[in-house]
Design an enzyme around this catalytic site. Structure first.
Site, PDB file in Angstrom:
ATOM      1  N   ASP A   7      28.032   1.127  58.560  1.00  0.00           N
ATOM      2  CA  ASP A   7      27.556   0.604  59.843  1.00  0.00           C
ATOM      3  C   ASP A   7      28.774   0.259  60.698  1.00  0.00           C
ATOM      4  O   ASP A   7      29.641  -0.507  60.282  1.00  0.00           O
ATOM      5  CB  ASP A   7      26.688  -0.635  59.592  1.00  0.00           C
ATOM      6  CG  ASP A   7      25.998  -1.115  60.858  1.00  0.00           C
ATOM      7  OD1 ASP A   7      24.770  -1.234  60.836  1.00  0.00           O
ATOM      8  OD2 ASP A   7      26.690  -1.374  61.859  1.00  0.00           O
ATOM      9  N   ASP A  43      24.678   4.353  64.933  1.00  0.00           N
ATOM     10  CA  ASP A  43      25.945   3.900  64.322  1.00  0.00           C
ATOM     11  C   ASP A  43      25.820   3.588  62.832  1.00  0.00           C
ATOM     12  O   ASP A  43      26.666   2.918  62.264  1.00  0.00           O
ATOM     13  CB  ASP A  43      26.478   2.665  65.054  1.00  0.00           C
ATOM     14  CG  ASP A  43      25.897   1.361  64.547  1.00  0.00           C
ATOM     15  OD1 ASP A  43      24.700   1.343  64.185  1.00  0.00           O
ATOM     16  OD2 ASP A  43      26.638   0.366  64.494  1.00  0.00           O
ATOM     17  N   GLU A  44      24.787   4.110  62.202  1.00  0.00           N
ATOM     18  CA  GLU A  44      24.489   3.658  60.839  1.00  0.00           C
ATOM     19  C   GLU A  44      23.924   4.815  60.005  1.00  0.00           C
ATOM     20  O   GLU A  44      23.086   5.562  60.499  1.00  0.00           O
ATOM     21  CB  GLU A  44      23.446   2.552  61.001  1.00  0.00           C
ATOM     22  CG  GLU A  44      22.930   1.937  59.783  1.00  0.00           C
ATOM     23  CD  GLU A  44      21.683   1.089  60.104  1.00  0.00           C
ATOM     24  OE1 GLU A  44      20.954   0.808  59.164  1.00  0.00           O
ATOM     25  OE2 GLU A  44      21.444   0.739  61.264  1.00  0.00           O
TER      26      GLU A  44
HETATM   27  P1  TTP Z   1      23.994  -2.663  65.418  1.00  0.00           P
HETATM   28  O1  TTP Z   1      24.654  -1.946  64.288  1.00  0.00           O
HETATM   29  O2  TTP Z   1      22.779  -3.473  65.144  1.00  0.00           O
HETATM   30  O3  TTP Z   1      25.036  -3.660  66.105  1.00  0.00           O
HETATM   31  P2  TTP Z   1      26.582  -3.488  66.370  1.00  0.00           P
HETATM   32  O4  TTP Z   1      27.127  -2.233  65.779  1.00  0.00           O
HETATM   33  O5  TTP Z   1      26.830  -3.622  67.854  1.00  0.00           O
HETATM   34  O6  TTP Z   1      27.202  -4.767  65.683  1.00  0.00           O
HETATM   35  P3  TTP Z   1      27.412  -5.054  64.115  1.00  0.00           P
HETATM   36  O7  TTP Z   1      28.884  -5.172  63.927  1.00  0.00           O
HETATM   37  O8  TTP Z   1      26.712  -6.342  63.867  1.00  0.00           O
HETATM   38  O9  TTP Z   1      26.819  -3.899  63.367  1.00  0.00           O
HETATM   39  O10 TTP Z   1      23.609  -1.639  66.552  1.00  0.00           O
HETATM   40  C1  TTP Z   1      24.397  -0.486  66.864  1.00  0.00           C
HETATM   41  C2  TTP Z   1      24.402  -0.234  68.359  1.00  0.00           C
HETATM   42  O11 TTP Z   1      23.065  -0.058  68.834  1.00  0.00           O
HETATM   43  C3  TTP Z   1      24.974  -1.370  69.170  1.00  0.00           C
HETATM   44  O12 TTP Z   1      26.382  -1.279  69.311  1.00  0.00           O
HETATM   45  C4  TTP Z   1      24.240  -1.262  70.470  1.00  0.00           C
HETATM   46  C5  TTP Z   1      22.911  -0.638  70.119  1.00  0.00           C
HETATM   47  N1  TTP Z   1      21.848  -1.670  70.132  1.00  0.00           N
HETATM   48  C6  TTP Z   1      21.092  -1.843  71.300  1.00  0.00           C
HETATM   49  O13 TTP Z   1      21.309  -1.138  72.295  1.00  0.00           O
HETATM   50  N2  TTP Z   1      20.110  -2.808  71.321  1.00  0.00           N
HETATM   51  C7  TTP Z   1      19.849  -3.624  70.231  1.00  0.00           C
HETATM   52  O14 TTP Z   1      18.968  -4.501  70.295  1.00  0.00           O
HETATM   53  C8  TTP Z   1      20.633  -3.430  69.025  1.00  0.00           C
HETATM   54  C9  TTP Z   1      20.387  -4.291  67.819  1.00  0.00           C
HETATM   55  C10 TTP Z   1      21.607  -2.450  69.043  1.00  0.00           C
HETATM   56 MG    MG Z   2      26.684  -1.719  63.800  1.00  0.00          MG
END
Ligand code: TTP
Ligand code: MG
Length: 366
Positions: free
Chosen positions: A18, A116-117
């Site tokens: 992730d 992103d995962e």
């Molecule tokens: P996430 O992996 O949930 O968050 P992140 O990568 O920004 O942070 P973390 O380090 O905690 O993993 O989500 C991936 C991307 O998806 C994030 O960068 C932006 C997008 N996203 C949205 O647009 N809206 C949302 O509500 C969420 C949760 C994510």
């Molecule tokens: Mg993330």
């Protein structure tokens, strides 16, 4: 006594990757002047008259309590110094594809869960590396060297635990949970971290004074299964055998429950259909999907099973609509006096919800 076999497959090597603060990190990489500043991806409320929500923010902004899905207005109030960036979704998608190319060097068994995962099954991998931890480190290294981005990795024997592990030490973390460590790892976790346990279930569990994985093990087995499903019962024991599915395209969203006590009364049956409809609507909304076809499934005490569907004029993800149609389909079934042992509601014919701003998308739908 349990009649279900509890087979725990610990032979696989699964990695969950992730990206850290993904959209924000890409922006910081592309514009070094953002270094050390709180960065929020979302429309600037000063320019939109206060509308809009936060997609994500960097770790600096998180110190002020800003998080995904918060209104931009509140984010601004919490962190007035933050730099707001509207974001460039197609650019993030491109970067997401570059990351996926790196995964593919190691295995084709890659299941992207969002932009992103992804899960990777590296039990057998293209480089013939025995250690999954080594593969995870190599992937983190490649992503850093080639794309100048950090990610967090979780390594374990199933997807459920690998995902929890990747979240355990963010950012740039690597957490390994071996089969013999899984029980202890899960016991310490707050239940709201358990992936797949919705907000409502968390509330109900808290009402029962259940806060951690250890508490889950204290609930009598049949009570846990009846009230929260077999899946959570298994997860609490570190069991989750679902395979890593490459190129998975979600075609339907369904919810079904088996009842320990047969249902005879129409009101009880409809109340259960309502619960399933609610779960389906919540999941569709979360995954930004709409569907035109609603299906209900009914299994009777003699195990005879019926599925009936109805097609709507317009796609929906609306709870009231899904509930109403599920009840209507049920009303149209032939009378059957045998008890009901299972009920399900499914929304299918799925498509992406339109008119969305910057938000999560399924990479596999590209
Ligand atoms: P996430 O992996 O949930 O968050 P992140 O990568 O920004 O942070 P973390 O380090 O905690 O993993 O989500 C991936 C991307 O998806 C994030 O960068 C932006 C997008 N996203 C949205 O647009 N809206 C949302 O509500 C969420 C949760 C994510
Ligand atoms: Mg993330």
């Amino acid at each position: 006594m349990l009649e279900f076999p509890l087979i725990n497959d610990t032979s696989r090597k699964i990695i969950h990757i992730d990206m850290d603060a993904f959209f924000a990190q890409v922006e910081m990489r592309d514009d070094p002047s953002l270094k050390d500043k709180p960065v929020i991806i979302g429309h600037d409320p000063r320019k939109t008259g206060g509308r809009g929500v936060v997609s994500t923010c960097n770790y600096e902004a998180r110190k002020y309590g800003v998080h995904s899905a918060m209104s931009s207005k509140e984010a601004y109030e919490r962190c007035p110094n933050a730099v707001f960036i509207s974001g460039n979704y197609s650019h993030y998608r491109e970067v997401g594809m570059q990351i996926r190319e790196i995964f593919k060097r190691y295995t084709d068994l890659v299941e992207p869960m969002s932009i992103d995962e992804a899960y990777l099954d590296v039990t057998i991998n293209k480089l013939g590396i025995k250690s999954a931890v080594k593969v995870a480190k190599l992937i983190q290294y490649d992503i850093w060297q080639e794309l100048h981005l950090t990610c967090s990795a979780g390594v374990s024997y199933n997807k459920f635990i690998a995902k929890l592990a990747s979240d355990f030490q963010k950012p740039a973390g690597l957490t390994v949970v071996l089969p013999e460590e899984a029980q202890e790892f899960l016991e310490k976790l707050p239940i709201e971290k358990f992936h797949g346990v919705g907000k409502k279930s968390v509330e109900r569990l808290h009402d029962m004074e259940i806060y951690t994985g250890a508490d889950l093990l204290k609930i009598p087995e049949m009570t846990l299964i009846d009230r929260f499903g077999f899946d959570l019962f298994r997860k609490a024991r570190g069991i989750s055998n679902s395979p890593v599915r490459p190129n998975r395209v979600r075609k339907s969203i369904g919810s079904e429950r088996t009842y320990g006590k047969l249902l005879y009364n129409e009101d009880d049956i409809k109340a259960e259909l309502t619960k399933n409809a609610r779960r389906v609507a919540e999941s569709a909304q979360k995954n930004k999907k709409v569907g035109r076809i609603i299906v209900i499934k009914v299994r009777y005490s003699d195990f005879s099973t019926l599925t009936k569907r109805m097609t709507l004029d317009k796609s929906t993800q609306d709870f009231d609509t899904i509930e109403r149609i599920a009840h209507t389909i049920f009303d149209q079934l032939e009378e059957n006096s045998s008890g009901v042992r299972l009920l399900g509601v499914t929304l299918t014919g799925l498509e992406d919800q339109e008119g969305r701003q910057l938000d999560l998308d399924d990479l596999e739908s590209l």
